[in-house]
Scaffold this active site. Structure first.
Site: not given
Ligand code: PMP
Length: 378
Positions: A70, A180, A200, A202, A238, A324
């Protein structure tokens, strides 16, 4: 046995996703761009996942694009749409509580002459759709609003905002970071009024390094990765076929019972909050009507990292805020009106469909123990 309560940071891949990766790597390792049978089979697998994801949000499969996650989806959506639609419209509207992948992209555009209007939560910690719509004018090329805040679970009024904006300014591009909310809150693209949606892998029990974009037919993005022209030239490179397969497997399972899981999470959240609310000195920062998957609390006097490590010793994993940011102080809780003692002691608990009441009881007991021993030892 550990108790994993940090599902907003990442989730454990489901067994179907793991199997899909292994099957793909062992049996379907072709390059989707190759013209022989092995390539064709890989292409079929990728397109099959496009169909699964499209079905889950009632979209056309041709509108689904794969990315590395994401962060890339948000950057592509923001920088790419402004590259096409922002030439004579220098204004962008967003909120002050977006994920860093949106906020940092906005800062980049700000340094390049764009006016960024960031709507902050009001005194009640809310952002009304009226305030968002009112911030948009004929010079606004893009509005970017997240579906669910990753730190507090606050649900933003995306549908009503985008509806109001499209009525007044149909040319304004609407982007939603749905990370989310995807597979947690049911939505159809037609109801959301979003031109672009980021998600996303994961966060939904698929692998890491995979994500995607919904891009409405007719909306263009200026590419920033050039090469072999994959993903219709918007995102060359790819395709990550095994991880795409993992995302397809996860969405196939999760999309079947989004509402039931939502109810289960609501029940868990209620039980957790009622247990926590009777403990002295614990404050629940998340709204009652926030996403049931995320509960943010503060225990003034015990710093988040101290609590995090105390719980970790007992095999309980939570987050000190936004995972993050690697422990960096997040400005988002401040935006929600939390003072230093609240934001410095904030702990985020986030559920998955595998979270149990017994796990939450153990968490609450551990927090009580922490209060007892950490406060005493000071
Ligand atoms: N947007 C939000 C609201 C998220 O919670 C996150 C992940 N913490 C991301 C974007 C980024 O996603 P990714 O880890 O797949 O880069």
């Amino acid at each position: 046995m550990s108790i994993y309560l940090d599902n907003a940071a990442t989730t454990k891949p489901c067994s179907e996703a793991v199997k899909a990766v292994c099957d793909c790597m062992e049996e379907n390792f072709g390059n989707p761009s190759s013209l022989h049978r092995a390539g064709l089979n890989a292409q079929i697998a990728v397109d099959n996942v496009r169909k699964i994801i499209a079905k889950s949000i009632a979209a056309d499969p041709s509108c689904i694009y794969f990315t590395s996650g994401a962060t890339e989806s948000n950057n592509m959506a923001i920088i790419g749409s402004v590259g096409v639609y922002g030439k004579r419209k220098p204004r962008i509207v967003t909120t002050s509580i977006e994920h860093s992948s949106v906020e940092k992209a906005m800062e980049h555009l700000e340094q390049n002459g764009f006016e960024i209007v960031r709507i902050s939560p009001d005194r009640n910690g809310e952002i009304s759709h009226e305030r968002i719509v009112n911030a948009v004018d004929e010079n606004t090329c893009l509005v970017s609003i997240m579906m669910v805040n990753n730190e507090t679970g606050y649900i933003l009024p995306v549908r009503r905002s985008f509806y109001g904006i499209k009525k007044l300014y149909p040319q304004c591009i609407t982007h939603c970071d749905a990370v989310q909310g995807f597979m947690k809150i049911p939505f159809k693209v037609s109801e959301l009024n979003a031109d672009i949606i980021s998600f996303s892998g994961h966060k939904i029990h698929a692998g890491k390094g995979i994500g995607g974009l919904y891009l409405k037919k007719g909306i263009r993005l200026q590419p920033h990765i050039f090469g072999g022209g994959q993903e219709k030239g918007i995102r060359s490179g790819t395709e990550n076929v095994p991880m795409i397969a993992s995302m397809g497997a996860a969405v196939k399972i999760l999309s079947k019972n989004i509402s039931e899981r939502y109810k289960k999470a609501t029940d868990l959240k209620e039980k957790l909050c009622s247990k926590l609310s009777v403990i002295d000195g614990i404050y629940i920062n998340s709204h009652e009507d926030a996403s049931p998957y995320i509960v943010n609390i503060s225990i003034p006097g015990i710093r988040s990292e101290i609590m995090l490590h105390f719980l970790e010793e007992k095999g309980i994993y939570v987050s000190s805020g936004s995972a993050c940011s690697k422990g960096a102080k997040s400005g988002v809780l401040k935006e929600f009106g939390l003072n230093d003692s609240f934001s410095d002691s904030a702990v985020r608990i986030s559920f998955s469909h595998e979270t149990t009441v017994s796990e939450l009881s153990q968490f609450v007991k551990a927090v009580e123990d922490a209060k007892e021993s950490l406060v005493k030892s000071r």
